[in-house]
Scaffold this motif. Structure first.
Motif, mmCIF file in Angstrom:
data_model
loop_
_atom_site.group_PDB
_atom_site.id
_atom_site.type_symbol
_atom_site.label_atom_id
_atom_site.label_comp_id
_atom_site.label_asym_id
_atom_site.label_seq_id
_atom_site.Cartn_x
_atom_site.Cartn_y
_atom_site.Cartn_z
ATOM 1 N N UNK A 1 0.758 -1.363 0.024
ATOM 2 C CA UNK A 1 -0.007 0.029 0.009
ATOM 3 C C UNK A 1 0.818 1.184 0.161
ATOM 4 N N UNK A 2 1.994 1.193 0.889
ATOM 5 C CA UNK A 2 2.754 2.353 0.756
ATOM 6 C C UNK A 2 3.453 2.838 -0.409
ATOM 7 N N UNK A 3 3.893 1.719 -1.227
ATOM 8 C CA UNK A 3 4.554 1.419 -2.313
ATOM 9 C C UNK A 3 3.516 2.163 -3.547
ATOM 10 N N UNK A 4 2.387 1.559 -3.512
ATOM 11 C CA UNK A 4 1.374 2.150 -4.265
ATOM 12 C C UNK A 4 1.097 3.612 -4.102
ATOM 13 N N UNK A 5 0.958 3.987 -2.871
ATOM 14 C CA UNK A 5 0.832 5.834 -2.701
ATOM 15 C C UNK A 5 1.896 6.346 -3.314
ATOM 16 N N UNK B 1 6.106 -3.049 -11.159
ATOM 17 C CA UNK B 1 6.280 -2.406 -9.765
ATOM 18 C C UNK B 1 6.502 -3.346 -8.710
ATOM 19 N N UNK B 2 5.514 -4.397 -8.747
ATOM 20 C CA UNK B 2 5.179 -5.501 -7.624
ATOM 21 C C UNK B 2 5.554 -6.736 -8.128
ATOM 22 N N UNK C 1 -7.210 0.752 -5.051
ATOM 23 C CA UNK C 1 -6.450 1.723 -4.233
ATOM 24 C C UNK C 1 -6.200 2.772 -5.335
ATOM 25 N N UNK C 2 -5.864 2.629 -6.515
ATOM 26 C CA UNK C 2 -5.521 3.791 -7.256
ATOM 27 C C UNK C 2 -6.674 4.569 -7.405
ATOM 28 N N UNK D 1 -0.144 20.953 1.437
ATOM 29 C CA UNK D 1 0.723 20.058 1.560
ATOM 30 C C UNK D 1 0.440 18.936 2.939
ATOM 31 N N UNK D 2 0.066 19.695 3.758
ATOM 32 C CA UNK D 2 0.066 18.799 5.244
ATOM 33 C C UNK D 2 -0.872 17.712 4.919
ATOM 34 N N UNK D 3 -2.215 17.698 4.419
ATOM 35 C CA UNK D 3 -2.926 16.933 4.136
ATOM 36 C C UNK D 3 -2.566 15.966 3.051
ATOM 37 N N UNK D 4 -2.016 16.278 1.971
ATOM 38 C CA UNK D 4 -1.244 15.221 1.211
ATOM 39 C C UNK D 4 -0.045 14.464 1.750
ATOM 40 N N UNK D 5 0.669 15.065 2.585
ATOM 41 C CA UNK D 5 1.723 14.361 3.110
ATOM 42 C C UNK D 5 1.141 13.365 4.245
ATOM 43 N N UNK D 6 0.023 13.905 4.932
ATOM 44 C CA UNK D 6 -0.408 12.918 5.815
ATOM 45 C C UNK D 6 -1.160 11.698 5.345
ATOM 46 N N UNK D 7 -1.714 11.777 4.200
ATOM 47 C CA UNK D 7 -2.518 10.873 3.624
ATOM 48 C C UNK D 7 -1.478 9.860 2.872
ATOM 49 N N UNK D 8 -0.574 10.313 2.120
ATOM 50 C CA UNK D 8 0.190 9.420 1.304
ATOM 51 C C UNK D 8 1.534 9.080 2.074
ATOM 52 N N UNK D 9 2.102 9.683 3.245
ATOM 53 C CA UNK D 9 2.993 9.453 3.734
ATOM 54 C C UNK D 9 2.764 9.423 5.107
ATOM 55 N N UNK D 10 1.851 8.508 5.515
ATOM 56 C CA UNK D 10 1.223 8.650 6.932
ATOM 57 C C UNK D 10 2.212 8.590 8.007
#
Length: 107
Positions: free
Chosen positions: A11-15, A32-33, A49-50, A88-97
Motif C-alpha cells: 500500500x505504501x509503495x502504491x501511494x 512495480x510489484x 487503491x489507485x 501540503x500537510x493533508x497530502x503528506x499525511x495521507x500519502x506518507x502517514x
C-alpha cells in the motif's frame, strides 16, 4: 518470495507510485510489484487503491482551488503551495502517514 496477497508495504509503495502514474496499466503494476502473484482479485484491489488515491487527491485539489478563489486569487501563477500549507500537510499525511519518506521542497 511471491506474496499471495497485498501487504501494508505494498500500500505504501502504491501511494508513492501514484505520484508517478495516476492510471497504471496491469503491465506497469506487474513491473512495480514483482513479488506479488497477480490474480483477478489482487489486480482488482490495486486498481481500487489507485481509484481511491485519485479521488482523494482530486478532492483535495478542488478544495484548495475553491479556497484560492474565495481568497481572491485570480491568476494561477499567484497560487503557491509551501510546506506550511494545508494542502501540503493533508497530502503528506495521507500519502506518507508514517513519514517513512522524506519530502523535498524547492524554493
Amino acid at each position: 518470495h511471491i506474496q499471495e496477497g497485498l501487504t501494508p508495504g505494498h500500500l505504501k509503495k502504491a501511494k508513492l507510485m501514484f505520484f508517478y502514474t495516476r492510471y497504471p496499466s496491469s503491465n506497469v503494476l506487474k513491473i512495480f510489484f514483482p513479488d506479488v502473484k497477480f490474480t483477478r482479485c489482487i489486480t482488482s484491489q490495486l486498481i481500487k487503491w489507485f481509484s481511491n488515491f485519485r479521488e482523494f487527491y482530486y478532492i483535495q485539489m478542488e478544495k484548495f482551488a475553491r479556497q484560492a478563489v474565495v481568497d481572491g486569487v485570480a491568476l494561477m501563477r499567484d497560487i503557491t503551495v509551501d510546506r506550511d500549507s494545508e494542502l501540503f500537510r493533508t497530502l503528506n499525511t495521507h500519502y506518507n502517514k508514517a513519514n517513512d519518506f522524506q519530502t523535498w521542497w524547492w524554493e
